[in-house]
Design a protein around this motif. Structure first.
Motif, short mmCIF file in Angstrom:
data_model
loop_
_atom_site.label_atom_id
_atom_site.label_comp_id
_atom_site.label_asym_id
_atom_site.label_seq_id
_atom_site.Cartn_x
_atom_site.Cartn_y
_atom_site.Cartn_z
N TYR A 219 -38.42 57.58 -35.13
CA TYR A 219 -39.85 57.79 -35.39
C TYR A 219 -40.00 58.72 -36.57
CZ TYR A 219 -44.28 59.19 -33.95
OH TYR A 219 -46.00 59.46 -34.10
N LEU A 220 -39.16 59.61 -36.60
CA LEU A 220 -39.13 60.74 -37.89
C LEU A 220 -38.76 59.91 -39.25
CD1 LEU A 220 -39.45 63.43 -38.95
CD2 LEU A 220 -37.28 64.04 -38.07
N LYS B 171 -41.67 58.25 -40.72
CA LYS B 171 -42.61 59.01 -41.46
C LYS B 171 -42.03 59.72 -42.87
CE LYS B 171 -44.92 61.08 -37.48
NZ LYS B 171 -45.04 62.36 -36.34
N VAL B 172 -40.67 59.99 -42.81
CA VAL B 172 -39.95 60.59 -43.95
C VAL B 172 -40.08 59.44 -45.04
CG1 VAL B 172 -37.87 61.14 -44.96
CG2 VAL B 172 -38.33 62.16 -42.71
N ASP C 114 -42.31 56.75 -45.16
CA ASP C 114 -43.42 56.21 -45.58
C ASP C 114 -43.38 54.82 -45.10
OD1 ASP C 114 -46.33 56.34 -45.61
OD2 ASP C 114 -46.15 56.48 -47.89
N MET D 232 -36.74 68.40 -36.56
CA MET D 232 -37.07 69.22 -37.66
C MET D 232 -36.68 70.52 -37.68
SD MET D 232 -39.94 67.27 -39.60
CE MET D 232 -40.84 68.35 -40.15
N ARG D 233 -36.90 71.16 -36.76
CA ARG D 233 -36.48 72.83 -36.74
C ARG D 233 -35.04 72.71 -36.80
NH1 ARG D 233 -40.66 75.11 -32.46
NH2 ARG D 233 -39.15 76.90 -32.02
N LYS E 130 -33.81 72.43 -40.18
CA LYS E 130 -34.57 73.33 -41.23
C LYS E 130 -35.57 72.74 -42.01
CE LYS E 130 -30.95 76.73 -40.67
NZ LYS E 130 -29.63 76.87 -41.31
N PHE E 131 -36.21 71.64 -41.51
CA PHE E 131 -37.09 70.83 -42.39
C PHE E 131 -36.55 69.96 -43.48
CE2 PHE E 131 -39.29 74.31 -40.21
CZ PHE E 131 -40.63 73.73 -39.46
N GLU E 132 -35.14 70.26 -43.53
CA GLU E 132 -34.51 69.27 -44.56
C GLU E 132 -34.40 67.99 -44.07
OE1 GLU E 132 -31.23 71.37 -46.72
OE2 GLU E 132 -32.48 72.89 -46.19
N VAL E 133 -35.41 67.07 -44.55
CA VAL E 133 -35.37 65.71 -43.83
C VAL E 133 -35.25 64.78 -44.71
CG1 VAL E 133 -35.99 66.27 -41.52
CG2 VAL E 133 -37.58 65.91 -43.29
N SER E 134 -35.30 65.12 -46.26
CA SER E 134 -35.19 64.20 -47.04
C SER E 134 -33.81 63.72 -47.52
CB SER E 134 -36.24 64.34 -48.22
OG SER E 134 -35.77 65.31 -49.07
N ILE E 135 -33.39 62.81 -47.56
CA ILE E 135 -32.07 62.37 -47.95
C ILE E 135 -31.82 61.52 -49.25
CG2 ILE E 135 -30.08 60.93 -47.04
CD1 ILE E 135 -31.62 61.39 -44.26
N THR E 136 -30.75 61.91 -50.07
CA THR E 136 -30.19 61.31 -51.16
C THR E 136 -29.38 60.14 -50.57
OG1 THR E 136 -30.56 63.26 -52.45
CG2 THR E 136 -29.36 61.28 -53.45
N LEU F 230 -47.54 62.61 -40.74
CA LEU F 230 -46.48 62.03 -41.93
C LEU F 230 -46.56 62.79 -43.12
CD1 LEU F 230 -46.13 58.55 -42.32
CD2 LEU F 230 -46.48 59.79 -44.27
N ILE G 162 -44.66 66.18 -43.20
CA ILE G 162 -43.35 66.00 -43.04
C ILE G 162 -42.67 65.46 -44.50
CG2 ILE G 162 -41.58 64.28 -42.51
CD1 ILE G 162 -42.57 64.18 -39.61
N ARG G 163 -43.55 64.65 -45.18
CA ARG G 163 -42.97 64.36 -46.44
C ARG G 163 -43.11 65.58 -47.49
NH1 ARG G 163 -42.59 59.10 -47.90
NH2 ARG G 163 -43.44 59.40 -50.00
N LYS H 57 -38.59 71.26 -50.10
CA LYS H 57 -37.31 71.81 -49.86
C LYS H 57 -36.27 71.20 -51.01
CE LYS H 57 -35.69 74.06 -46.84
NZ LYS H 57 -35.01 74.69 -45.72
#
Lengths: 266, 298
Positions: free
Chosen positions: A95-96, A99-100, A102, A146-147, A150-156, B46, B49-50, B56
């Motif tokens: 689910y997350l 969103k990350v 899109d 998310m917590r 630490k809200f670092e949810v974007s990934i390379t 959404l 989050i984005r 960050k």
């Protein structure tokens, strides 16, 4: 073109690769239906497998599924795994990830697919207390993930690097040789499958991309032209400069090991 | 995780409240921005989050003209919202207080203005390359280090702030808003260039270039100085018709800012181009001859 490449120092490792491929082919004849309720965490393999199965049913983009798997592995790296239901976390990372990336996945679809994958053959979940509890659990778990991260949810991802490497190699090999073996498909399959293992977190995305391509090249015995096979320089040195040969092998072995972790079905 | 101690609240801005805090570990003074995140039936939005994850990621590049993001912490969890704190490096001075100080003194040297604008544009270019539109560039959120390096603040959370703004009734300044925003049209990165153009003028003029009190008043103030745009540059699909525009007497920017050099004027006009698709980009603006001409002290 020789399927086994030239005999020599790689021949033992090559045999492993061929075995893996054979094993894969055997298994792929029929998609196995896992009974997740009987499986244990298996170092993160089981929830990853669950993510990919549910994610494909939900028609999520490959990068969305890869994101979900990475988030799940990262989460369990930070917490005591026994305190959490790994399928709830898996569903929440899907689910997350939607969103990350899109590529939103509907929470109701996730609940239905996850429920049906865990309880095969059951009908869709009725809208009732169980549904609302699951929905609430996913929303809460999403926030928790998310917590914890630490809200670092974007990934390379390794994918974009892999795409560019493969594109360059297409020209390097020439169209005929390129089309003779499904290098790109195989490399992409290795990459996706490697997401079942948390060790993917330990390596640079560029290095993972190279290792998956190497493995695909070896499987089909494809050699790149104009490259001398010597110890000083690896074929991939035009793409990455900081990948040592032993590390390269280490990643390839990790990728191969994933196929041994797949649970046997009766 | 940082251990932070809130010292005191010092700005209650349109986009959430900013606190000054201290990192208990090393006594470093930090700025804390409190943002309210709505939690709906679908969980965290959404857009939040984005935006937060992008923010960050941006932090890892350590661009010299971007305020350093040190951490994102969560605070109180309420039924329908989560309080989040974004921790930034702290700076005493912003461009607004600097302008205040200079307007009471001898003004700003043109070499200094050029340095400031170059810094702002470098930061804007960096944001645009990372698909971030600042949307609200103004002297108040351009910070200045003691050595005079500018750092952009308050970016990247546009959609998250939208929610917060619905809860606060603070009026957002319109003075740096591009025409396409005022006209309610879709907008993108060129809006930030417009704001830089306004700031460039303000640095020479020592007071804001266009001080409107409402959307339409702001637009009129712009047109009264820059003149009516060409017919083909006026958007077709909006309710305000070109023929109904009554601009009245048009002033001249050259006369308004006599201390602006030729190249500075040229760059400013390229940044204040009415039609956003014809407006100069941050990358091209940085290559403008204004930045490479002989240093002149005035």
């Amino acid at each position: 073109m020789s399927y086994y490449g030239s005999a020599g120092k790689y021949s033992n490792k090559m045999k492993d690769v061929i075995d893996v491929m054979e094993l894969q082919r055997e298994k792929n004849r029929k998609i196995q239906q896992l009974d997740y309720r009987k499986l244990d965490f298996a170092g993160g393999f089981t929830p990853a497998r669950f993510i990919f199965e549910c994610g494909m049913k939900l028609q999520g983009q490959p990068l969305t599924l890869a994101t979900a798997a990475i988030l799940m592995h990262r989460f369990f790296k930070e917490v005591d795994q026994s305190n959490y239901d790994c399928y709830l976390i898996a569903a929440s990372t899907l689910y997350l990830a939607g969103k990350v990336k899109d590529d939103p996945l509907k929470i109701r679809d996730i609940i239905n697919v996850a429920h049906n994958t865990l309880h095969r053959g059951n009908g869709p979940l009725e809208i009732g207390d169980e549904y609302w509890n699951m929905r609430d659990a996913i929303v809460q778990a999403e926030l928790l993930i998310m917590r914890v991260l630490k809200f670092e949810v974007s990934i390379t991802h390794p994918h974009k690097f892999m795409l560019h490497y493969l594109k360059s190699m297409e020209g390097w090999l020439g169209r005929d040789q390129w089309n003779a073996a499904p290098i790109a498909r195989t490399a992409a399959a290795f990459l996706q499958d490697f997401h079942h293992d948390p060790s993917i977190l330990d390596y640079a995305p560029q290095h993972v991309a190279i290792a998956c391509i190497s493995l695909a090249l070896q499987c089909y015995g494809v050699r790149l032209p104009l490259i001398e096979d010597n110890d000083d320089e690896a074929w991939y040195s035009v793409f990455v400069k900081d990948l040592q040969k032993d590390r390269h092998w280490e990643i390839m072995e990790k990728v191969m090991e994933v196929y041994n972790k797949e649970p046997e079905t009766s | 995780m940082m251990r932070l101690e809130l010292e005191y609240r010092y700005i209650s801005g349109a986009y959430g409240t900013v606190f000054k805090g201290k990192n208990k570990k090393n006594d470093a003074v930090v700025a804390l921005k409190r943002v309210r995140i709505p939690i709906t039936d679908d969980g965290v939005p959404l857009s939040t989050i984005r935006e937060v994850s992008l923010l960050k990621q941006i932090g890892t590049y350590r661009h010299p003209n971007i305020v350093q993001i040190l951490d994102v912490c969560h605070g109180k969890r309420l039924e329908k919202e989560l309080i989040m704190y974004i921790v930034f490096e702290h700076m005493e001075q912003d461009l607004s207080s600097y302008l205040d100080k200079c307007s009471r003194g001898a003004g700003i040297k043109s070499t200094e203005i050029r340095k400031i604008i170059h810094g702002i544009l470098s930061g804007v270019e960096f944001l645009h390359l990372h698909r971030i539109v600042h949307r609200d560039l103004k002297p108040q959120n351009i910070l200045l280090t003691e050595s005079g390096v500018v750092k952009l603040a308050d970016f990247g959370l546009a959609k998250t702030y939208d929610f917060d703004m619905k809860l606060t009734s603070v009026v957002v300044t319109l003075w740096y808003r591009a025409p396409e925003i005022l006209l309610g049209m879709p907008y993108a990165t060129p809006v930030d260039i417009w704001s830089v153009g306004c700031i460039l003028g303000e640095l020479y003029l020592l007071k804001p270039l266009f001080c409107g009190s409402s959307d339409s008043d702001q637009l009129m103030k712009i047109l009264r100085i820059l003149g009516r745009p060409k017919f083909e540059d006026w958007p077709q699909d909006i309710s305000l018709k070109y023929d109904s525009l009554d601009v009245g007497e048009v002033g001249d920017l050259r006369n308004l800012i006599p201390n602006l050099c030729e190249n500075g004027y040229d760059l400013m006009m390229k940044m204040l181009t009415f039609k956003y698709s014809k407006r100069i980009t941050a990358g091209d603006a940085l290559k403008h001859v204004y930045f490479s001409e002989e240093p002149l002290d005035t």
